[in-house]
Design a protein around this motif. Sequence first.
Motif, PDB file in Angstrom:
ATOM      1  N   GLY A 183      95.694  31.393 -53.803  1.00 31.10           N
ATOM      2  CA  GLY A 183      96.143  30.018 -53.636  1.00 31.10           C
ATOM      3  C   GLY A 183      95.055  28.979 -53.517  1.00 31.10           C
ATOM      4  N   PHE A 184      93.794  29.399 -53.618  1.00 33.01           N
ATOM      5  CA  PHE A 184      92.677  28.456 -53.586  1.00 33.01           C
ATOM      6  C   PHE A 184      91.538  29.075 -54.393  1.00 33.01           C
ATOM      7  N   THR A 185      90.489  28.300 -54.603  1.00 37.60           N
ATOM      8  CA  THR A 185      89.359  28.774 -55.407  1.00 37.60           C
ATOM      9  C   THR A 185      88.471  29.670 -54.563  1.00 37.60           C
ATOM     10  N   PHE A 186      88.739  30.959 -54.637  1.00 33.22           N
ATOM     11  CA  PHE A 186      88.042  31.923 -53.782  1.00 33.22           C
ATOM     12  C   PHE A 186      86.539  31.913 -54.043  1.00 33.22           C
ATOM     13  N   SER A 187      86.158  31.923 -55.310  1.00 30.98           N
ATOM     14  CA  SER A 187      84.728  32.018 -55.633  1.00 30.98           C
ATOM     15  C   SER A 187      83.945  30.808 -55.155  1.00 30.98           C
ATOM     16  N   GLY A 188      84.635  29.713 -54.914  1.00 31.64           N
ATOM     17  CA  GLY A 188      83.973  28.508 -54.443  1.00 31.64           C
ATOM     18  C   GLY A 188      84.042  28.322 -52.942  1.00 31.64           C
ATOM     19  N   SER A 189      84.446  29.362 -52.238  1.00 31.25           N
ATOM     20  CA  SER A 189      84.680  29.263 -50.799  1.00 31.25           C
ATOM     21  C   SER A 189      83.778  30.190 -50.015  1.00 31.25           C
ATOM     22  N   ALA A 190      83.291  29.695 -48.886  1.00 35.78           N
ATOM     23  CA  ALA A 190      82.666  30.573 -47.909  1.00 35.78           C
ATOM     24  C   ALA A 190      83.776  31.347 -47.208  1.00 35.78           C
ATOM     25  N   MET A 191      83.530  32.630 -46.953  1.00 29.58           N
ATOM     26  CA  MET A 191      84.539  33.490 -46.326  1.00 29.58           C
ATOM     27  C   MET A 191      83.967  34.086 -45.045  1.00 29.58           C
ATOM     28  N   SER A 192      84.794  34.166 -44.037  1.00 26.86           N
ATOM     29  CA  SER A 192      84.297  34.654 -42.757  1.00 26.86           C
ATOM     30  C   SER A 192      85.302  35.568 -42.078  1.00 26.86           C
ATOM     31  N   TRP A 193      84.815  36.230 -41.044  1.00 28.19           N
ATOM     32  CA  TRP A 193      85.642  37.013 -40.139  1.00 28.19           C
ATOM     33  C   TRP A 193      85.410  36.509 -38.721  1.00 28.19           C
ATOM     34  N   PHE A 194      86.490  36.340 -38.004  1.00 29.60           N
ATOM     35  CA  PHE A 194      86.477  36.049 -36.578  1.00 29.60           C
ATOM     36  C   PHE A 194      87.266  37.140 -35.882  1.00 29.60           C
ATOM     37  N   ARG A 195      87.164  37.177 -34.568  1.00 27.11           N
ATOM     38  CA  ARG A 195      87.977  38.129 -33.810  1.00 27.11           C
ATOM     39  C   ARG A 195      88.370  37.530 -32.471  1.00 27.11           C
ATOM     40  N   GLN A 196      89.473  38.036 -31.947  1.00 26.17           N
ATOM     41  CA  GLN A 196      89.937  37.589 -30.638  1.00 26.17           C
ATOM     42  C   GLN A 196      90.339  38.799 -29.826  1.00 26.17           C
ATOM     43  N   ALA A 197      89.586  39.042 -28.769  1.00 23.33           N
ATOM     44  CA  ALA A 197      89.884  40.141 -27.862  1.00 23.33           C
ATOM     45  C   ALA A 197      90.949  39.699 -26.860  1.00 23.33           C
ATOM     46  N   PRO A 198      91.662  40.651 -26.269  1.00 21.87           N
ATOM     47  CA  PRO A 198      92.704  40.291 -25.286  1.00 21.87           C
ATOM     48  C   PRO A 198      92.148  39.432 -24.163  1.00 21.87           C
ATOM     49  N   ILE A 211      79.463  42.279 -44.051  1.00 26.35           N
ATOM     50  CA  ILE A 211      80.465  41.508 -44.771  1.00 26.35           C
ATOM     51  C   ILE A 211      80.098  41.513 -46.249  1.00 26.35           C
ATOM     52  N   ALA A 212      81.126  41.617 -47.098  1.00 26.85           N
ATOM     53  CA  ALA A 212      80.906  41.623 -48.543  1.00 26.85           C
ATOM     54  C   ALA A 212      82.106  40.969 -49.213  1.00 26.85           C
ATOM     55  N   ARG A 213      81.903  40.527 -50.447  1.00 21.92           N
ATOM     56  CA  ARG A 213      82.990  39.892 -51.169  1.00 21.92           C
ATOM     57  C   ARG A 213      83.004  40.380 -52.608  1.00 21.92           C
ATOM     58  N   ASP A 214      84.185  40.325 -53.203  1.00 21.87           N
ATOM     59  CA  ASP A 214      84.364  40.655 -54.620  1.00 21.87           C
ATOM     60  C   ASP A 214      85.111  39.475 -55.234  1.00 21.87           C
ATOM     61  N   ASN A 215      84.376  38.605 -55.905  1.00 18.47           N
ATOM     62  CA  ASN A 215      84.985  37.396 -56.451  1.00 18.47           C
ATOM     63  C   ASN A 215      85.955  37.702 -57.587  1.00 18.47           C
ATOM     64  N   ALA A 216      85.758  38.830 -58.255  1.00 18.32           N
ATOM     65  CA  ALA A 216      86.660  39.206 -59.347  1.00 18.32           C
ATOM     66  C   ALA A 216      88.036  39.605 -58.821  1.00 18.32           C
ATOM     67  N   LYS A 217      88.060  40.098 -57.583  1.00 16.46           N
ATOM     68  CA  LYS A 217      89.321  40.560 -56.991  1.00 16.46           C
ATOM     69  C   LYS A 217      89.836  39.619 -55.904  1.00 16.46           C
ATOM     70  N   ASN A 218      89.102  38.553 -55.628  1.00 19.50           N
ATOM     71  CA  ASN A 218      89.476  37.629 -54.545  1.00 19.50           C
ATOM     72  C   ASN A 218      89.629  38.370 -53.218  1.00 19.50           C
ATOM     73  N   MET A 219      88.630  39.193 -52.920  1.00 25.88           N
ATOM     74  CA  MET A 219      88.658  40.007 -51.713  1.00 25.88           C
ATOM     75  C   MET A 219      87.383  39.816 -50.904  1.00 25.88           C
ATOM     76  N   VAL A 220      87.540  39.875 -49.609  1.00 21.96           N
ATOM     77  CA  VAL A 220      86.394  39.910 -48.699  1.00 21.96           C
ATOM     78  C   VAL A 220      86.602  41.093 -47.768  1.00 21.96           C
ATOM     79  N   TYR A 221      85.503  41.749 -47.421  1.00 24.72           N
ATOM     80  CA  TYR A 221      85.552  42.975 -46.637  1.00 24.72           C
ATOM     81  C   TYR A 221      84.672  42.864 -45.411  1.00 24.72           C
ATOM     82  N   LEU A 222      85.013  43.663 -44.412  1.00 23.91           N
ATOM     83  CA  LEU A 222      84.149  43.802 -43.253  1.00 23.91           C
ATOM     84  C   LEU A 222      84.029  45.289 -42.960  1.00 23.91           C
ATOM     85  N   GLN A 223      82.877  45.845 -43.262  1.00 24.42           N
ATOM     86  CA  GLN A 223      82.592  47.237 -42.962  1.00 24.42           C
ATOM     87  C   GLN A 223      82.041  47.317 -41.554  1.00 24.42           C
TER      88      GLN A 223
END
Length: 125
Positions: A25-40, A69-81
């Motif tokens: 729904g947006f231009t993935f390849s033109g976007s910075a992607m991040s991961w956040f977390r929230q502990a209890p 963190i890694a991204r695959d712009n061809a698949k519009n995916m971001v990962y966190l190993q």
Amino acid sequence: VQLQASGGGLVQPGGSLRLSCAASGFTFSGSAMSWFRQAPGKEREFVAVIKRSGGPPYYSNSVKGRFTIARDNAKNMVYLQMTNLKPEDTAVYYCAARPRSWSGDYFLEVFYDYWGQGTLVTVSS
């Protein structure tokens, strides 16, 4: 716009897990992607960010050397190993996107425009 995080679960201390986030729904390849977390009982915190193209990722001190963190712009995916997981890594993990230019503090929630629904990671024996 959709950000669908997946891959969470229960893992023992010292174990590994890979989170995925599918974007649409947006231009993935033109976007910075991040991961956040929230502990209890805690506020949501920055984990990692990868720019739209080039440049090294940034990590919080608490995960540096253990998470990638890694991204695959061809698949519009971001990962966190995540490796060498600790009980304090237990949290709901969210992916977020910034389709605008890189300007401001990447570790703040307000830097990002789109958020996913989160996936729960529990580190326990």
